[in-house]
Design a protein around this motif. Sequence first.
Motif, PDB file in Angstrom:
ATOM      1  N   ALA A  96      -1.370  -2.702   0.618  1.00  0.00           N
ATOM      2  CA  ALA A  96      -0.447  -1.716   0.072  1.00  0.00           C
ATOM      3  C   ALA A  96       0.884  -2.304  -0.384  1.00  0.00           C
ATOM      4  O   ALA A  96       1.502  -3.102   0.303  1.00  0.00           O
ATOM      5  N   VAL A  97       1.303  -1.850  -1.556  1.00  0.00           N
ATOM      6  CA  VAL A  97       2.643  -2.093  -2.097  1.00  0.00           C
ATOM      7  C   VAL A  97       3.169  -0.733  -2.535  1.00  0.00           C
ATOM      8  O   VAL A  97       2.473   0.005  -3.225  1.00  0.00           O
ATOM      9  N   ALA A  98       4.377  -0.384  -2.144  1.00  0.00           N
ATOM     10  CA  ALA A  98       4.881   0.956  -2.456  1.00  0.00           C
ATOM     11  C   ALA A  98       6.388   0.927  -2.606  1.00  0.00           C
ATOM     12  O   ALA A  98       7.071   0.038  -2.097  1.00  0.00           O
ATOM     13  N   MET A  99       6.908   1.919  -3.312  1.00  0.00           N
ATOM     14  CA  MET A  99       8.355   2.139  -3.369  1.00  0.00           C
ATOM     15  C   MET A  99       8.678   3.247  -2.376  1.00  0.00           C
ATOM     16  O   MET A  99       8.071   4.316  -2.403  1.00  0.00           O
ATOM     17  N   ASP A 100       9.623   2.965  -1.479  1.00  0.00           N
ATOM     18  CA  ASP A 100       9.997   3.927  -0.442  1.00  0.00           C
ATOM     19  C   ASP A 100      11.322   4.593  -0.784  1.00  0.00           C
ATOM     20  O   ASP A 100      12.318   3.903  -1.043  1.00  0.00           O
ATOM     21  N   MET A 101      11.339   5.919  -0.790  1.00  0.00           N
ATOM     22  CA  MET A 101      12.591   6.662  -0.832  1.00  0.00           C
ATOM     23  C   MET A 101      12.957   6.966   0.622  1.00  0.00           C
ATOM     24  O   MET A 101      12.313   7.778   1.276  1.00  0.00           O
ATOM     25  N   GLY A 153       5.717  -0.904   1.398  1.00  0.00           N
ATOM     26  CA  GLY A 153       4.264  -1.032   1.438  1.00  0.00           C
ATOM     27  C   GLY A 153       3.903  -2.062   2.485  1.00  0.00           C
ATOM     28  O   GLY A 153       4.470  -3.159   2.510  1.00  0.00           O
ATOM     29  N   SER A 154       2.963  -1.743   3.372  1.00  0.00           N
ATOM     30  CA  SER A 154       2.689  -2.576   4.540  1.00  0.00           C
ATOM     31  C   SER A 154       2.380  -4.028   4.191  1.00  0.00           C
ATOM     32  O   SER A 154       2.956  -4.957   4.753  1.00  0.00           O
ATOM     33  N   CYS A 155       1.460  -4.242   3.262  1.00  0.00           N
ATOM     34  CA  CYS A 155       1.074  -5.622   2.929  1.00  0.00           C
ATOM     35  C   CYS A 155       2.240  -6.380   2.302  1.00  0.00           C
ATOM     36  O   CYS A 155       2.506  -7.533   2.655  1.00  0.00           O
ATOM     37  N   SER A 190       2.118   4.122  -9.603  1.00  0.00           N
ATOM     38  CA  SER A 190       2.194   3.262  -8.424  1.00  0.00           C
ATOM     39  C   SER A 190       2.391   4.092  -7.156  1.00  0.00           C
ATOM     40  O   SER A 190       2.966   5.186  -7.177  1.00  0.00           O
ATOM     41  N   MET A 191       1.927   3.542  -6.056  1.00  0.00           N
ATOM     42  CA  MET A 191       2.096   4.194  -4.764  1.00  0.00           C
ATOM     43  C   MET A 191       3.585   4.309  -4.427  1.00  0.00           C
ATOM     44  O   MET A 191       4.353   3.376  -4.640  1.00  0.00           O
ATOM     45  N   HIS A 192       3.997   5.482  -3.893  1.00  0.00           N
ATOM     46  CA  HIS A 192       5.378   5.650  -3.459  1.00  0.00           C
ATOM     47  C   HIS A 192       5.419   6.595  -2.270  1.00  0.00           C
ATOM     48  O   HIS A 192       4.522   7.426  -2.077  1.00  0.00           O
ATOM     49  N   THR A 193       6.446   6.450  -1.453  1.00  0.00           N
ATOM     50  CA  THR A 193       6.540   7.227  -0.215  1.00  0.00           C
ATOM     51  C   THR A 193       7.935   7.816  -0.054  1.00  0.00           C
ATOM     52  O   THR A 193       8.906   7.356  -0.675  1.00  0.00           O
TER      53      THR A 193
END
Length: 313
Positions: A10-15, A40-42, A93-96
């Motif tokens: 996982a690669v993500a942008m975190d707000m 993102g964890s990875c 893209s993944m985002h959280t």
Amino acid sequence: MSIDVLGLGAVAMDMVLTCDHLPNEDGYAVIQTETLMPGGSCANVLVTLSGLGAKPGLVSQLGNDTVGRKLLDDLQSCDVETRYVSLKNGGISMHTYVAVDRNGEKTIFCNMGDSLLTLSETDVHAAMLDGVKVFYTDMQPAAPALKLARLCREREIPVIYNLQVEPAFLNQCGITTPLIEEMLSLCSLLVTFKQGVIQQTGNGDLMTAATFLYDRYRPELGIIVTLGKGGAIWVDGNNGLSVPAFCVEARDTTGAGDAFIAGFIHAMFLEKRDQRTSMTFATACAALKCLQPGPRVNASKSNVWHFIEGVGK
């Protein structure tokens, strides 16, 4: 650039939203700050490894959107090799959204996007493992992770599987129980958390559950269970090992498990430290992360050893 630790996940942008408290059901909380942070964890594990002096590389897929391009730029600026990162045209893209209270406790809402989990088995190949000393994965997505894990078994490259989210969440991502079980049979070391091992086995007693999981799959190096303030345990069929956590005033616990894994990989596999030293180094990385905001720890190898020497157990 050569790669000594290859990661797929996982690669993500975190707000990141900070607040005084996390609201109860139907409750409210006032947002104090809003900060956009790559995560993102990875990616967290690999960026931390880079800071410790390793040469990590990532296998993943991002959307060709603003978020994806920012994530790619960030990885490159952190000296993570990105030759195996692809951008999906028109992808999201993944985002959280991460809400963190004054005690560092958190709640995470995740938008998986449509890019990360569409990386396919045909997108990975054996040459990716040339020169690699360790393969790390959180199985996001499953098919290419399993393919690389099988190839690692053929080449006798250690496989570290991070089961740091609940199996029910993985199931929603298409990572089914049979796929998880296959990875458990392939990995050299499983790193998980209390609820993960309990839910995976259906047994409410931690040590009984961890021992059952080890006896069933027999990972060569055993199972590490992270316990937050309770430290971590290592079950490997021998006497086992328990290491307490460092006592710190947590500012943000987001990414502490990722910092632990990065510290452990660095100490155990790259520096060839013994079990207890590797676990101590890992818990120190996690403690330093809890002292810092955001999903990643900013610490060099010397920072970690200085912290261990200065704080002690």
